[in-house]
Motif scaffolding. Structure first.
Motif, PDB file in Angstrom:
ATOM      1  N   VAL A   1       0.888  -1.255   0.054  1.00  0.00           N
ATOM      2  CA  VAL A   1       0.045  -0.075  -0.006  1.00  0.00           C
ATOM      3  C   VAL A   1       0.852   1.242  -0.123  1.00  0.00           C
ATOM      4  O   VAL A   1       1.875   1.331   0.820  1.00  0.00           O
TER       5      VAL A   1
ATOM      6  N   CYS B   1      -4.687   6.218  -0.511  1.00  0.00           N
ATOM      7  CA  CYS B   1      -3.860   5.206  -0.562  1.00  0.00           C
ATOM      8  C   CYS B   1      -3.951   4.378  -1.946  1.00  0.00           C
ATOM      9  O   CYS B   1      -5.061   4.414  -2.304  1.00  0.00           O
TER      10      CYS B   1
ATOM     11  N   LEU C   1      -2.703   0.868  -4.004  1.00  0.00           N
ATOM     12  CA  LEU C   1      -2.525  -0.564  -4.032  1.00  0.00           C
ATOM     13  C   LEU C   1      -1.626  -0.793  -5.100  1.00  0.00           C
ATOM     14  O   LEU C   1      -1.863  -0.407  -6.381  1.00  0.00           O
TER      15      LEU C   1
ATOM     16  N   SER D   1      -5.927   0.506   5.016  1.00  0.00           N
ATOM     17  CA  SER D   1      -5.935   1.678   4.399  1.00  0.00           C
ATOM     18  C   SER D   1      -6.104   2.526   5.208  1.00  0.00           C
ATOM     19  O   SER D   1      -5.683   4.072   5.530  1.00  0.00           O
TER      20      SER D   1
END
Length: 408
Positions: A305, A313, A315, A369
């Motif tokens: 992350v 955030c 990925l 997150s």
């Protein structure tokens, strides 16, 4: 990950009587075998103080109640299991309000700790040995002989307790050796040069303190460094041994081939020759501090992350491939890149950090997150501790946890 077990169904299926007490010795659960043995209903027992729900026979003596209570209090004080051998504890007869039925028991008390490390629950396992005490052989003996047999049984039980204590001591020594081994295997010399990186390792709460999760940091001068986390299936020394081989191999490969995808290709080929390495996962990132670029490749692992300074955030999930050794034939692994800004934070982790029973993995990633965004202003070290606390795994979890936090 732990197996999906319905523990209530498990305890209700076992023929041995079990009940669970809280710290106040109040009964919180009884299994079906316990209800059958006691001849009581769940309403008679659950929510009641143990010695009120199952009082001692006042017509005999109070030694049994005193011994059981002493065993329970010792367990609460020491956190160690307790055994009470060959104790007479008569049960009230439902058909006679003031009547008791003679019963003899062997009782084992096992502690379960809460997040604070203190005993939270006590599992009481009871074995009704009345039939043995009143066997034909016992009935044919004189009172002196019967007493001698009881003394012999007690002596044998005490010897068993002594052997159990020695086993616990040996287990404690083995745990210390295991911890030392794990620390040695996870030693990262290059980490000392990175005040911007914090790492955490927590073994599974039910393991020997050694597991298959790992992390690594490798400097690639002049302006790059590589970070990895990985997960070997299983716990204990065998998983740790496999972990050590895979971690060392990847650490060596990345120094010669500073491409995350190619490094994982080589590691996958190596994993096929290592017993227990199949289905292991790993993610490798290369951080170029000059171009402000993260290059990464993922072998079946959870996505890192990237926490941006605005609290959003991202990925790193654009280069995900099957676990190591999963393919029968060699196939090149994918690789992707993403830019970052100074002050962003990159988080690599293993599944024990976010996975929860009966919960979708996306829910765990979302929770991670959210927790990151709440504490993004903290230093990497403080952020690591805050993250473990917010995710309720600061004292460990059913599965191993490896965590790496990088302030970019």
């Amino acid at each position: 990950m732990t197996a999906d077990i319905d523990f209530t169904a498990f305890f209700d299926a076992t023929p041995s009587p079990y009940l669970v007490l809280d710290r106040d010795l109040v009964i919180r659960y009884v299994n079906l075998a316990c209800l059958r043995t006691a001849g009581r209903t769940e309403e008679d027992l659950v929510g009641k103080y143990f010695f009120d729900a199952l009082p001692e026979n006042p017509g005999i003596h109070d030694e049994a109640e005193r011994n059981l209570k002493a065993s329970l209090l010792r367990l609460l004080d020491t956190g160690e299991p307790e055994t009470v051998v060959l104790e007479r504890y008569d049960l009230p007869r439902p058909d006679q309000p003031d009547g008791f039925e003679e019963r003899w028991w062997s009782v084992i008390h096992t502690p379960l700790s809460g997040p604070d490390g203190k005993v939270k629950w006590i599992i009481q396992q009871m074995e009704d040995v009345t039939a043995f005490v009143h066997s034909p052989r016992t009935r044919q003996c004189s009172m002196e002989q019967a007493a001698g047999m009881s003394a012999e049984l007690y002596a044998r039980a005490r010897e068993l307790d002594r052997l159990n204590q020695e086993l616990r001591q040996a287990h404690a020594r083995e745990q210390q050796v295991a911890v030392t081994l794990q620390e040695a295997m996870l030693f990262v010399p290059d980490l000392d040069r990175h005040s911007n990186i914090a790492v955490r390792y927590l073994p599974a709460t039910a393991s020997l303190n050694v597991c298959g999760d790992w992390y690594d940091v490798v400097d690639l001068p002049p302006d790059r460094y590589a970070v990895a986390v990985g997960d070997v299936v299983g716990h204990g020394l065998s998983a740790a041994a496999v972990m050590g081989m895979l971690r060392s191999a990847l650490s060596a490969v990345i120094r010669a081939i500073p491409s995350p995808a190619q490094a994982l290709e080589v590691l996958g080929l190596y994993a096929r020759s290592v017993d227990g390495a199949m289905a292991a996962t790993a993610v490798k990132v290369l951080i170029d501090t000059r171009s402000k670029l993260i290059i990464y490749s993922n072998a079946g692992h959870l996505p890192p992350v990237l926490l941006h300074s605005d609290g959003t955030c991202e990925l790193l999930d654009k280069a995900t491939d099957p676990p190591l050794g999963a393919r029968e034939h060699h196939v090149p692994r994918p690789q992707a890149g993403v830019g970052y800004a100074p002050g962003d934070t990159l988080v690599l982790y293993t599944d024990g950090l976010i996975e929860r029973r009966d919960e979708d993995i996306d829910t765990g990633i979302e929770r991670l997150s959210t927790a990151l965004a709440q504490d993004q202003a903290l230093s990497p070290d403080l952020l690591a501790d805050a993250l473990l606390a917010r995710l309720d795994v600061a004292d460990g979890a059913p599965d191993d946890i490896a965590l790496v936090i990088i302030r970019l």
